[in-house]
Design a protein around this motif. Structure first.
Motif, PDB file in Angstrom:
ATOM      1  N   ALA A   1      21.084  -9.937   6.620  1.00 41.72           N
ATOM      2  CA  ALA A   1      20.312  -8.866   7.272  1.00 41.72           C
ATOM      3  C   ALA A   1      18.908  -8.796   6.678  1.00 41.72           C
ATOM      4  N   TYR A   2      18.808  -8.946   5.362  1.00 43.33           N
ATOM      5  CA  TYR A   2      17.489  -8.958   4.723  1.00 43.33           C
ATOM      6  C   TYR A   2      16.684 -10.174   5.171  1.00 43.33           C
ATOM      7  N   ALA A   3      17.306 -11.356   5.168  1.00 36.46           N
ATOM      8  CA  ALA A   3      16.588 -12.590   5.507  1.00 36.46           C
ATOM      9  C   ALA A   3      16.038 -12.531   6.934  1.00 36.46           C
TER      10      ALA A   3
ATOM     11  N   PRO B   1       9.540 -10.384   6.579  1.00 37.14           N
ATOM     12  CA  PRO B   1       8.385 -10.863   7.348  1.00 37.14           C
ATOM     13  C   PRO B   1       7.811 -12.187   6.834  1.00 37.14           C
ATOM     14  N   TYR B   2       8.315 -12.688   5.724  1.00 30.04           N
ATOM     15  CA  TYR B   2       7.788 -13.919   5.147  1.00 30.04           C
ATOM     16  C   TYR B   2       8.713 -15.097   5.444  1.00 30.04           C
TER      17      TYR B   2
ATOM     18  N   GLY C   1       8.634 -10.054  -2.913  1.00 30.38           N
ATOM     19  CA  GLY C   1       7.981  -8.776  -3.116  1.00 30.38           C
ATOM     20  C   GLY C   1       7.156  -8.390  -1.904  1.00 30.38           C
ATOM     21  N   ALA C   2       6.480  -7.245  -1.978  1.00 29.79           N
ATOM     22  CA  ALA C   2       5.724  -6.718  -0.841  1.00 29.79           C
ATOM     23  C   ALA C   2       4.629  -7.663  -0.383  1.00 29.79           C
ATOM     24  N   LYS C   3       4.069  -8.474  -1.320  1.00 27.57           N
ATOM     25  CA  LYS C   3       2.988  -9.389  -0.963  1.00 27.57           C
ATOM     26  C   LYS C   3       3.472 -10.819  -0.733  1.00 27.57           C
ATOM     27  N   GLY C   4       4.777 -11.006  -0.759  1.00 33.00           N
ATOM     28  CA  GLY C   4       5.319 -12.323  -0.449  1.00 33.00           C
ATOM     29  C   GLY C   4       5.702 -13.159  -1.642  1.00 33.00           C
TER      30      GLY C   4
ATOM     31  N   ALA D   1      16.409  -3.227   3.129  1.00 33.01           N
ATOM     32  CA  ALA D   1      17.447  -4.245   3.289  1.00 33.01           C
ATOM     33  C   ALA D   1      17.451  -5.214   2.111  1.00 33.01           C
ATOM     34  N   ARG D   2      16.271  -5.562   1.637  1.00 31.88           N
ATOM     35  CA  ARG D   2      16.155  -6.465   0.480  1.00 31.88           C
ATOM     36  C   ARG D   2      16.792  -5.867  -0.763  1.00 31.88           C
TER      37      ARG D   2
END
Length: 330
Positions: free
Chosen positions: A224-226, A230-231, A242-245, A164-165
């Motif tokens: 939708a991304y927001a 998960p952050y 990114g994947a780590k926030g 989605a991002r």
């Protein structure tokens, strides 16, 4: 990201000053300060300028046998500048890169003149190498939409929020004509929620800002991304993570497009930046005027935008040759 760019710029500037004669180093320090404070160039641009002038002075130093000082620069003749260009050409450096480092040297020369430190007329007396004009290579409307469609990557084994991002970023590039750095530089508060606005303030090159309209579909993709992210997206924090926030890297987006390129059978010219080209070309093809497109893209000069008129004409001619019964002779 910004701090890393600033650190790279500082390293490039230190390297430039360390290799210069003392009086030239003092002048270079003032020039670099002007680039950062008065002209408000980004750290990446300052790094490129510093690297290019270091290259110019380095080649000149090899020819002189020592690091050039202010007296050497003032006494430089057009033949000396041509010798530098010839040396770079012999190294296999392409014309566009030669033009860039010559432009940086000229910028430094103009600074010397403005500050009353001397004139380096030889830099402006020499014509730079000819750069072949290349036209942007936009995607078709169908291909541009496919790149920004989350369904294109539905079969990938990646977390839904990541897909989605990436779709939201690419939707911004094509839907609003943003540069990838502009899209990834957005904060959460910059993006209105669907139904609560249709424009965003974009920070472009040289610290310039512009208002850009955002399509409802793009706002929905970002929303939708927001919602899936998960952050915690703080108002003043990076919108895309990114994947780590941390802030999303442009390289991650480039790799995502590279994977889709293979799946969709697109050429290597299908890059994130090609979506910006597609935005401009498709607007022009639908009747958009060049002045408006210039403002949307954030181009300082209309001549930069006019290249899309050539692209549009080229596209029309290709369609005519393919479809008109008398376009080709038998």
């Amino acid at each position: 990201m910004a701090s890393t760019d600033a650190q790279k710029a500082e390293r490039a500037e230190r390297g430039l000053l360390a290799g210069a004669a003392p009086d030239v180093a003092a002048a270079l320090k003032g020039w670099l300060g002007r680039l950062g404070h008065e002209r408000r160039l980004s750290p990446k641009t300052r790094e490129a300028y510093a690297r290019d002038v270091a290259t110019f002075l380095g080649v000149l130093a090899r020819q002189l046998g020592h690091a050039p000082d202010m007296a050497d620069l003032a006494q430089m003749q057009p033949r000396d500048v041509r010798a530098v260009i010839a040396a770079r050409r012999a190294e296999g450096i392409e014309a566009r890169t030669q033009m860039r480092f010559l432009a940086a040297a000229r910028s430094f020369g103009r600074h010397l003149e403005r500050e009353g430190l001397g004139k380096v007329g030889a830099l402006t007396a020499v014509r730079g190498p000819r750069v072949p004009r290349t036209l942007p290579r936009p995607l078709t409307m169908a291909d541009a939409r496919a790149l920004a469609d989350p369904a294109t990557r539905a079969g990938e084994s990646r977390e839904p929020w990541v897909l989605a991002r990436d779709a939201a970023v690419l939707a911004l590039l094509y839907g609003s004509g943003l540069r990838i750095s502009e899209a990834l530089g957005l904060m959460r508060r910059d993006m209105p929620e669907p139904g609560r606005g249709d424009q965003i303030l974009v920070h472009g090159k040289g610290g310039k800002t512009r208002m850009v309209p955002v399509l409802a579909q793009v706002l929905e993709a970002v929303d939708a991304y927001a919602r899936a992210c998960p952050y915690d997206l703080e108002p003043t924090g990076a919108l895309f993570r990114g994947a780590k926030g941390g802030p999303l890297s442009p390289r991650v987006v480039q790799l995502a497009v590279q994977r889709m390129r293979g799946a969709l059978g697109l050429p290597d010219s299908a890059t994130p930046h090609a979506l910006r080209h597609s935005f401009a070309t498709h607007l022009l093809g639908r009747g958009g005027d060049l002045r408006s497109i210039q403002e949307l893209l954030g181009h300082a000069s209309l001549s930069t935008t006019q290249i899309y008129a050539a692209v549009d004409t080229q596209t029309l001619m290709a369609a005519w040759k393919a479809a008109h019964p008398r376009a080709t002779r038998t």
